[in-house]
Scaffold this active site. Structure first.
Site, PDB file in Angstrom:
ATOM      1  N   ARG A  93     -20.073 -17.651  20.253  1.00 44.67           N
ATOM      2  CA  ARG A  93     -19.416 -16.720  21.149  1.00 44.67           C
ATOM      3  C   ARG A  93     -18.872 -15.529  20.363  1.00 44.67           C
ATOM      4  O   ARG A  93     -18.418 -15.676  19.215  1.00 44.67           O
ATOM      5  CB  ARG A  93     -18.262 -17.399  21.910  1.00 44.67           C
TER       6      ARG A  93
ATOM      7  N   HIS B  82     -22.963 -11.866  30.783  1.00 45.66           N
ATOM      8  CA  HIS B  82     -24.182 -12.047  29.978  1.00 45.66           C
ATOM      9  C   HIS B  82     -24.328 -10.913  28.969  1.00 45.66           C
ATOM     10  O   HIS B  82     -24.049  -9.743  29.269  1.00 45.66           O
ATOM     11  CB  HIS B  82     -25.411 -12.068  30.879  1.00 45.66           C
TER      12      HIS B  82
ATOM     13  N   CYS C   8     -22.125 -14.323  24.638  1.00 46.05           N
ATOM     14  CA  CYS C   8     -22.909 -15.132  23.697  1.00 46.05           C
ATOM     15  C   CYS C   8     -23.332 -14.306  22.481  1.00 46.05           C
ATOM     16  O   CYS C   8     -23.476 -13.086  22.548  1.00 46.05           O
ATOM     17  CB  CYS C   8     -24.163 -15.686  24.367  1.00 46.05           C
TER      18      CYS C   8
END
Length: 392
Positions: free
Chosen positions: A369, A291, A360
């Site tokens: 991405r 993340h 991300c």
């Protein structure tokens, strides 16, 4: 038969030659009597008195009679109200009476049993004071006093009170606007709580879980409980170090959100169709994901990595040191070619031992991405100590 000189008789005879008088009769002018000389009845002495039968009692030595006692007569005057502010334009205040029409201030929290001061002034002023006290014209408190019209100050009738109540009742538009406002406020509070949960609480939990997993790996390695091999999804097998960003995070098998990424760990693409090589493979691409925001956000600042920065993978037996070579700022989430053994767009021209970091972008979204590639430059056994990249 009426007695001479009786009250109510007009001009009747009296004993001793006197003339009778009624209280309301007209009297002729009186003259002096020879038997009394030049003295009149009034000059003969004190006034005589009437006995119980209506005759005068004798007075004086000569037995004369006196005029009957007459009560002083006061002319009739019609009744007038005392001076009143409502009926007189000007008036002179009475010093003994004190201030007139002084307003009585009744506090909202005062006891109902307290007796107010009597209102000064005329009858109209007293009525107004009684109405203000809630007693009405005849006094007494008969429940709650009716509301008063703001223009005139008089109590409202029942019809007017109902009309006022209807006017005070909110309209359907007002009720709807209040309901919509409450919905917006509630929604805003819920959104604020959700944002707080996502940006703060998830990081707190993920850091705690990732730290616990890291310590557990190190303890297992020290005790010899874990051996290199195939790992189950969600199982930790290595520790990622990015010294430039001060990142230390466990690496687990798989890229599942629930099992790996949401726990603050870095996931390895180890399942088909996106299966990548392990660090100890002779050639291949070691692909990792994590993340960028929330849930520990271990890859939040990998966009700051520059060519030459170190990325170290620590396993049970070995330290694998990579150097950053290139970055792809934006690409589609479906561009899986970045995980190929020779990643497309990385600048690598042949097989080698590579590492790929994916996350991300932009921040707080998952629309695109961000890719960072590196090439292995050192493989150092743990028995030889930490590599220079972790010591500097």
């Amino acid at each position: 038969m009426r007695r001479p000189g009786c009250r109510g008789e007009v001009g009747g005879a009296r004993p001793g030659g006197g003339q009778g008088h009624g209280v309301t009769a007209l009297r002729p002018e009186r003259k002096t009597d020879a038997s009394y000389g030049d003295q009149s009845y009034e000059a003969s002495g004190a006034l005589g008195q009437w006995d119980a039968t209506g005759a005068r009692e004798p007075h004086g030595a000569q037995g004369s009679y006196k005029e009957p006692y007459e009560e002083p007569y006061e002319p009739y005057e019609p009744y007038r109200d005392p001076l009143d502010d409502e009926t007189m334009a000007l008036r002179v205040p009475d010093p003994a009476a004190g201030p007139q029409n002084e307003a009585v201030s009744v506090s909202a929290g005062s006891s109902a049993s307290s007796s107010p001061e009597p209102a000064a002034g005329g009858r109209a002023a007293r009525r107004k004071a009684a109405k203000r006290r809630g007693g009405g014209r005849h006094g007494g408190n008969r429940g709650t006093a009716p509301a008063a019209a703001p223009e005139t100050g008089r109590p409202l009738s029942r019809v007017e009170a109902r009309r006022q109540a209807r006017l005070r009742k909110p309209s359907p538009a007002v009720v709807a606007s209040r309901a919509i406002g409450e919905v917006f406020i509630t929604t805003g509070v819920l959104m604020l709580l959700f944002v707080t949960y996502q940006l703060w609480w998830t990081n707190v939990r993920a850091h705690a879980q990732a730290g616990s997993e890291t310590h557990q790996l190190q303890d297992d390695w020290a005790s010899g409980k874990r051996n290199p091999g195939v790992f189950a999804p969600g199982q930790g097998f290595a520790i990622l170090h990015i010294p430039t960003l001060d990142v230390v995070a466990p690496i687990a098998e798989g890229v599942s959100n629930a099992k790996v990424l949401d726990k603050g760990m870095v996931g390895h693409y180890g399942e088909a169709p996106l299966k990548t090589a392990m660090p100890d493979a002779r050639t291949g691409n070691f692909g990792l994901a994590a993340h960028r925001n929330t849930h520990g956000e271990p890859f939040r600042y990998i966009n700051r990595l520059k060519p030459g920065d170190a990325v170290v993978v620590e396993t049970q037996d070995t330290y694998y040191v990579y150097k950053v070579t290139s970055t792809l700022p934006v690409t589609s989430p479906s561009n899986t070619s970045v995980l190929d053994p020779v990643p497309r767009g990385s600048g690598f021209t042949g097989p080698g031992r590579y590492i790929t970091l994916t996350t991300c972008t932009p921040e707080f979204t998952s629309k695109y991405r961000l890719i960072v590639w590196g090439k292995m430059v050192q493989e150092r056994p743990r028995s030889e100590g930490k590599p220079d990249a972790l010591i500097e």
